[in-house]
Structures are given as C-alpha cells and as structure tokens.
Enzyme design. Structure first.
Site, mmCIF file in Angstrom:
data_model
loop_
_atom_site.group_PDB
_atom_site.id
_atom_site.type_symbol
_atom_site.label_atom_id
_atom_site.label_comp_id
_atom_site.label_asym_id
_atom_site.label_seq_id
_atom_site.Cartn_x
_atom_site.Cartn_y
_atom_site.Cartn_z
ATOM 1 C CB CYS A 245 -0.956 0.088 1.172
ATOM 2 S SG CYS A 245 -2.102 -1.268 1.243
ATOM 3 N NE ARG B 88 4.610 1.895 0.153
ATOM 4 C CZ ARG B 88 5.556 1.805 1.065
ATOM 5 N NH1 ARG B 88 6.797 2.061 0.752
ATOM 6 N NH2 ARG B 88 5.266 1.467 2.306
ATOM 7 C CD1 TRP C 189 0.372 -6.517 -2.769
ATOM 8 C CD2 TRP C 189 -0.055 -7.028 -0.641
ATOM 9 N NE1 TRP C 189 0.727 -7.831 -2.573
ATOM 10 C CE2 TRP C 189 0.468 -8.168 -1.275
ATOM 11 C CE3 TRP C 189 -0.402 -7.118 0.707
ATOM 12 C CZ2 TRP C 189 0.663 -9.379 -0.624
ATOM 13 C CZ3 TRP C 189 -0.217 -8.325 1.366
ATOM 14 C CH2 TRP C 189 0.312 -9.439 0.697
ATOM 15 C CG ASN D 266 1.263 1.197 4.202
ATOM 16 O OD1 ASN D 266 1.034 0.010 4.025
ATOM 17 N ND2 ASN D 266 2.479 1.686 4.264
ATOM 18 N N GLY D 267 -1.061 -0.475 6.316
ATOM 19 C CA GLY D 267 -0.749 -1.242 7.526
ATOM 20 C C GLY D 267 -1.892 -2.174 7.865
ATOM 21 C CD GLU E 263 17.732 -13.035 -6.007
ATOM 22 O OE1 GLU E 263 17.148 -13.541 -5.043
ATOM 23 O OE2 GLU E 263 17.371 -11.963 -6.521
ATOM 24 C CE LYS F 98 14.553 -11.393 -8.593
ATOM 25 N NZ LYS F 98 15.062 -11.162 -7.301
ATOM 26 C CD GLU G 248 10.847 -11.921 -7.432
ATOM 27 O OE1 GLU G 248 10.186 -11.692 -6.411
ATOM 28 O OE2 GLU G 248 12.045 -11.604 -7.531
ATOM 29 C CG HIS H 80 20.091 -36.423 -1.761
ATOM 30 N ND1 HIS H 80 20.335 -37.675 -1.266
ATOM 31 C CD2 HIS H 80 21.312 -35.826 -1.877
ATOM 32 C CE1 HIS H 80 21.632 -37.831 -1.059
ATOM 33 N NE2 HIS H 80 22.250 -36.715 -1.429
ATOM 34 C CE LYS I 71 12.014 -2.886 -4.752
ATOM 35 N NZ LYS I 71 12.634 -4.151 -5.162
HETATM 36 C C1 G6P Z 1 9.366 -8.532 -1.106
HETATM 37 C C2 G6P Z 1 10.024 -8.018 -2.369
HETATM 38 C C3 G6P Z 1 11.387 -8.675 -2.538
HETATM 39 C C4 G6P Z 1 12.253 -8.460 -1.309
HETATM 40 C C5 G6P Z 1 11.534 -8.900 -0.026
HETATM 41 C C6 G6P Z 1 12.268 -8.416 1.210
HETATM 42 O O1 G6P Z 1 9.061 -9.866 -1.248
HETATM 43 O O2 G6P Z 1 9.211 -8.282 -3.489
HETATM 44 O O3 G6P Z 1 12.034 -8.127 -3.669
HETATM 45 O O4 G6P Z 1 13.435 -9.179 -1.443
HETATM 46 O O5 G6P Z 1 10.225 -8.338 0.027
HETATM 47 O O6 G6P Z 1 12.217 -7.020 1.241
HETATM 48 P P1 G6P Z 1 13.298 -6.097 1.891
HETATM 49 O O7 G6P Z 1 12.851 -4.703 1.578
HETATM 50 O O8 G6P Z 1 13.270 -6.388 3.366
HETATM 51 O O9 G6P Z 1 14.609 -6.425 1.297
#
Ligand code: G6P
Length: 611
Positions: A2, A27, A73, A99-100, A484, A488, A491, A507, A606
C-alpha cells in the site's frame, strides 16, 4: 504494501496525487483511489491499476486543493471497488487512507456495530474511520483529539492520512510501523509513504517516527506524540535526483536497475574503499567494531532476496572471517523462540528497511541484548533507525518489484564486512586482504562485460520461454545464487522454478529431469568445478537441457552443455556478484516474452509491511 499520498496547498491536488500514486504503485496495485476536498468530499475508487482509476475519473469533478490517494495491496478483503481506499466514516465526517494492519479490528468492529455502525467494506481501515468518527461525535471534540484517542485503542501498524470534513483545511497524518514522509513546500505540504512522490516538488522533508501525529495546514505543521507531547520537527534534505526514479529510456525499471549495477556497486564502495585500495573503512560500524570483531556468532535475518544475500554472507563470513553464521528467515526467527546470546551479532538485511517480519525479528534480538546491525538501501527507513549501527547499500531507489541491484549491493556490503573482519581478526593475511579488495573493485567492470551478452541471453530466453518448470543448481557461494535465479524466474514469469545445492540434485530433483526441463547450472572455475562437471553429466545422461554459467574461455563445459553463458574470470569470493547477472536478464526477457508485467508481478509488492 500500500502506498499513500496526501497534498494540502494552493495547487490542484488531483494531478499531484495521481503522479504520486504512480510512483508508489510498486507498493501495491490491486486497486487505487483518490479523494479531493473543497466543500465536498469527492471520492473515486477503482479496482486495478492507477491507470484504471485515471480512466474512471476522466470526466469527473476532481477539483480541490486538498486531497489524498491510495494504491492498495489487499490484506483484509478482496481487491474490489468497495474495499479500495479512501474509506469514509458512516456519517461522512472522516475520510482516511491507510497503509498497515489494524490487528484488533474485529473486536473494534463488533463494539461499533453494537453502537449502531454498519460497514460497507471488509477492511480494517473502515473500522478505524468509524472509530474515529464515533469518538469525535460522542466527545464533541476536535478531529485531532478524536484521531489521537482512537489510535490509543488500536493495535497494529499504520501510516495514515485523515481529513475531517468539518475541519476541511487540514490533514492529519499518523505513523506507527508503516512509513510516512512529509515534504515541505511554500504554503503546501506533500505526504507520502516514501520520498519518491515528493522529490519532484521539494527536497525538504520530515520523516515521521512511530507514534507521531502531524496536524498539517497549508502554512503550518504541528507535530506531536500520541501522548499529546509537542515535538520539534527535524527537517532533512533529500539526496535523491528525479532521474533516479524515472525509467530513463528503458522499457522497465527492472531492466534499468539490472544495467545500473556497475554504477550502483561503485556507489556502494564509494568512500568505503580507499582510492589506493589499501583499506576498507565502514564508517557506520566504527563504534561497534570492537564488539563485532569479538563476535562468537553472527545471525543474519532477512526475507526474499535479502535472505539470499544473507546466505552469500554466511559463506563470506565463515570463509574469510571464520565466524560461525546462521541465516534465518525473519518470519521464522521471530516466532520460534530462538536462542540469542548477548555476544551474538545480528545483521538485518533489507532493501526497503520496512519489512514487518524483519523489524519484529530485530526487536527480539534487541530484547536479548545482542548487537543488531542493519544493511539497508532506503535511507531513513525504519530498520536503520531501529538498529544499533549499520551500513547503507546506497544502490539508489529500486522500483522494480523483483530485486536486482539491491541484491548485488547487499552482497557487496557483506563482502566488504567479511574482508574487513578477516583482516581485523587475523584470519586473512595482509596480502590476501589487499588482493580481495582489488578483486571486489574489479567487479563493476566485469559486470559491464557480462551485460554486453544481453542479446545472447535474449536468444536463450526465447528458447526456454515456454518451459513450465526450471531447476537452478550451484555449490558454495553459488547455491544462494541458484536460489535467487529461481526466485527471479518464478516471481516475474510465473514459471515454477527451484534452486538447489547441486549435490542435493541426487536426493530428489533428479527425478524431475527430462528433455523438457531446463537446468541452469553455475559452473565457474573454483574448487567445486569437477563436482559440478559431474552434475552436468548426470543431467545430460537424463536428457535434461543444461544452460551453464561458465568462466570465459571454458571449452570443457561448452562441449557438454546445451548452452554456455560466459562471465569473466574472478576470485570465487566475489563471483556470486557476476553469476547472478545472466539469471536476472534471462528472467527479465522470459517474462517480457510471456507478456508478464515485469515491474509489477501479480500478487507481489515491493515492501512487505504486514506479516
Ligand atoms: C518482497 C520483495 C522482494 C524483497 C523482499 C524483502 O518480497 O518483493 O524483492 O526481497 O520483500 O524485502 P526487503 O525490503 O526487506 O529487502
């Protein structure tokens, strides 16, 4: 999670709010809404993106020099027009954006229902709007006092902007847990969840702290605590250029951020590695260095990509500085009654500095009296304020939801810390210290070389864009890179992908391998090279498609793999910073080819400011 925007001043609020919401869309993008205020409240809300809202509002009256907006969100209630913010109270006295999460909203709602309130939406925010109104009408008090009293009854997190139609020339902003920044103009104020909507208007800002309430009129801002104690606002200057939050000709923020990495990593070094490469100085850690040097154990906490960076940190600190490390998901750490000693050092890694689980894990570590450090990107965010000391990554704003340059900046900081600690603890020689510094500073140029292969990555992406599953394998420093890479891909392109330590393939995952399964293997030259070569042969024996990341000039793997992606030769300690680049670009191109929304993947946000 949000984004909220508010404006009060002389200009028309609507365009300012809409452009602010667009900046904050990373956000959350389930729905958005706006209210502008003159004699009336004009509330417009729409499921979908800010562009859908804009289309919907096209012919409507949006006049007013006060207003606020929200991009959502969803937490409580599905994304639809009714659950979208702003929310008005039952009798129309208050309108709010939030937001929250109000954790005790169900109990508050029941009490309000017993007093005659009914609810249009399923949100916790509407409960808060009605609670404020109930207290306001019952007590015949000012809006400011009603907000303050209502917030004392709330458990949870909030960044709020509120207007009371009976006191129309003011906005009230309040913060607990969710960030809020107020920009100061000339007889005007801008409020937002972060500084990106503000920078085009002013660079003087006030960051609200927890339990702060600001009452904002066009020419005056009063800051108080929730206990009604007056505070002197601390005005800070934003060090952020508008170019940093624009796409600058790239199709997507993610692509721009991938290509920025040679520069962003240099920004992470800047002022920390001496020009003659003779030393690393981390100013943010100077005061706590004696304790850090003596640490018996380091616990790294984070979520998502930041957790992956933490895993690279584990290899770095154990390998170079010989300190035992545990890496924990912040969400697990906070709830599993972890054993934390006073001589532990806890490092919280977070791009946004606002992740709710990471913040809660920090509180736990502080209660246990451990030394708590932060590695964060967003200056002035909550985590750097909650930690004892830390290092900013200085990667610049990261707007694409999938993290790229923040990851390499985090790994760069961890590498600098590990090298420095290795030197201070005597676990590496001075010669090794100088050599590792040098190797790290070569990385930006080597990333530039890697980025030059982008057309080839695009070609590989076209071959595998229709895959339904993918496997990513790596050993040692490259196991976190495999995780990672898989993250990527899933997501942003919604292809199921798994990252594994290469040896674990036998395994379980090996059972999945057939001619349709692309397997991305990191096979650069290091001490596990021979083992990874065996893994590649095992995959080929089962008709899997191998796409290997190899050291430039490696002809051995070229003869076995279906495709090789070359990265320049580098010291194994810093090679994670290189091998992640092809994975970022492959995922990007595959997502684009699948017509996915790269910068705003479905269901993600994000900054995850709720549990
Ligand atoms: C969300 C974002 C990711 C990020 C994660 C942790 O899932 O989409 O890109 O790695 O949060 O966020 P931070 O701001 O704590 O790195």
């Amino acid at each position: 999670m949000c984004g909220i925007v508010g404006y009060i001043g002389k200009q028309q609020a609507f365009p300012i709010i809409i452009s602010g919401l667009k900046r904050l869309e990373y956000r959350g993008y389930d729905s958005s809404g706006v209210v502008t205020i003159d004699e009336n409240l004009k509330v417009y809300k729409k499921k979908g993106k800010v562009s859908d809202l804009l289309e919907f509002v096209k012919d409507k009256d949006t006049k007013g020099t006060i207003g606020m907006g929200h991009t959502r969100w969803a937490t409580h209630g599905e994304p639809n027009n009714v659950n979208a913010h702003p929310h008005t109270s039952q009798n129309g006295h208050f309108v709010i954006v939030h937001n929250g999460i109000i954790e005790n909203y169900a109990r508050l709602k029941k009490r309000l229902e017993a007093r005659g309130y009914s609810f249009k939406s399923e949100t916790d925010t509407e409960v808060l709007a009605n609670l404020i109104e109930y207290i306001y009408l019952k007590g015949k008090i000012s809006a400011e006092i009603a907000v303050r009293l209502a917030l004392t009854k709330v458990i949870g997190a909030y960044g709020l902007v509120i207007n009371c139609i009976n006191e129309p020339d003011q906005l009230i902003a309040a913060r607990k847990g969710s960030p809020l920044v107020i920009g100061i103009g000339e007889d005007e104020y801008f409020i937002a969840s972060d500084a990106t909507p503000i920078i085009e208007h002013t660079n003087s800002v006030i960051y609200l702290n927890n339990d702060n309430i600001a009452v904002i009129k066009r020419d005056q801002l009063t800051l108080k605590t929730i206990d009604d104690d007056k505070l002197i606002p601390k005005v800070q200057k934003l060090n952020l250029g508008i170019g940093e939050i624009e796409k600058n000709g790239y199709d997507h923020f993610m692509l721009k951020e991938i290509f920025e990495q040679p520069r962003s990593i240099m920004d992470t070094f800047r002022g920390r590695i001496a020009a003659d490469l003779s030393e690393i100085r981390l100013g943010g850690l100077l005061d706590i260095m004696p304790k850090l040097i003596k640490a018996k154990r380091i616990i790294i906490i984070g979520c998502g990509t930041s957790w992956h960076a933490g895993l690279v940190g584990e290899y770095l600190f154990e390998d170079i500085s010989r300190i035992p490390v545990e890496v924990e998901y912040a969400s697990e750490f906070r709830y599993r009654n972890p054993v934390i000693y006073e001589d532990d050092v806890v490092i919280a890694i977070s791009q946004s500095g606002e992740t709710a689980d990471t913040l809660a894990a920090i509180s736990l570590a502080k209660e246990a009296k451990a030394l708590v450090l932060g590695i964060c990107n967003v200056v002035g965010s909550s985590i750097p304020r909650e930690t004892d000391a830390g290092v900013y990554t200085h990667a610049g704003p990261e707007i694409g939801v999938a993290s790229t340059k923040a990851f390499t900046a985090q790994v760069t900081v961890l590498t600098m810390m590990a090298i420095l600690l290795g030197k201070e603890r005597g676990t590496i020689t001075n010669e090794e210290y100088l050599n590792l510094i040098k190797e790290l500073t070569y990385i930006p140029e080597k990333i530039k070389t890697t980025l030059k292969h982008d057309d080839y990555y695009k070609h590989i992406a076209s071959l595998y864009k229709n895959a339904t599953n993918a496997l990513y394998l790596g050993r040692g420093y490259f196991f976190p890179v495999a995780l990672e890479g898989a993250l990527k891909l899933k997501e942003i392109s919604y292809i199921h992908a798994e990252g594994y330590p290469a040896a674990e393939m036998k395994h379980g995952p090996i059972a999945l391998i057939d001619e349709n399964m692309p397997v991305f293997v990191i096979a650069t030259k290091d001490k596990s090279y021979d083992k990874i070569v065996s893994n590649i042969q095992e995959i080929k024996a089962r008709n899997g498609k191998v796409i290997a990341i190899v050291t430039e000039g490696d002809t051995n793997i070229k003869s076995m793999a279906n495709h090789v992606l070359e990265v320049p030769n580098a010291h194994p300690v810093v090679t994670a910073l290189l091998t992640v680049i092809p994975f970022q670009l492959l995922s990007y191109h595959i997502a684009v080819m699948r017509n996915c929304n790269v910068d705003q993947p479905r269901n993600l946000a994000k900054s995850v400011t709720v549990e």
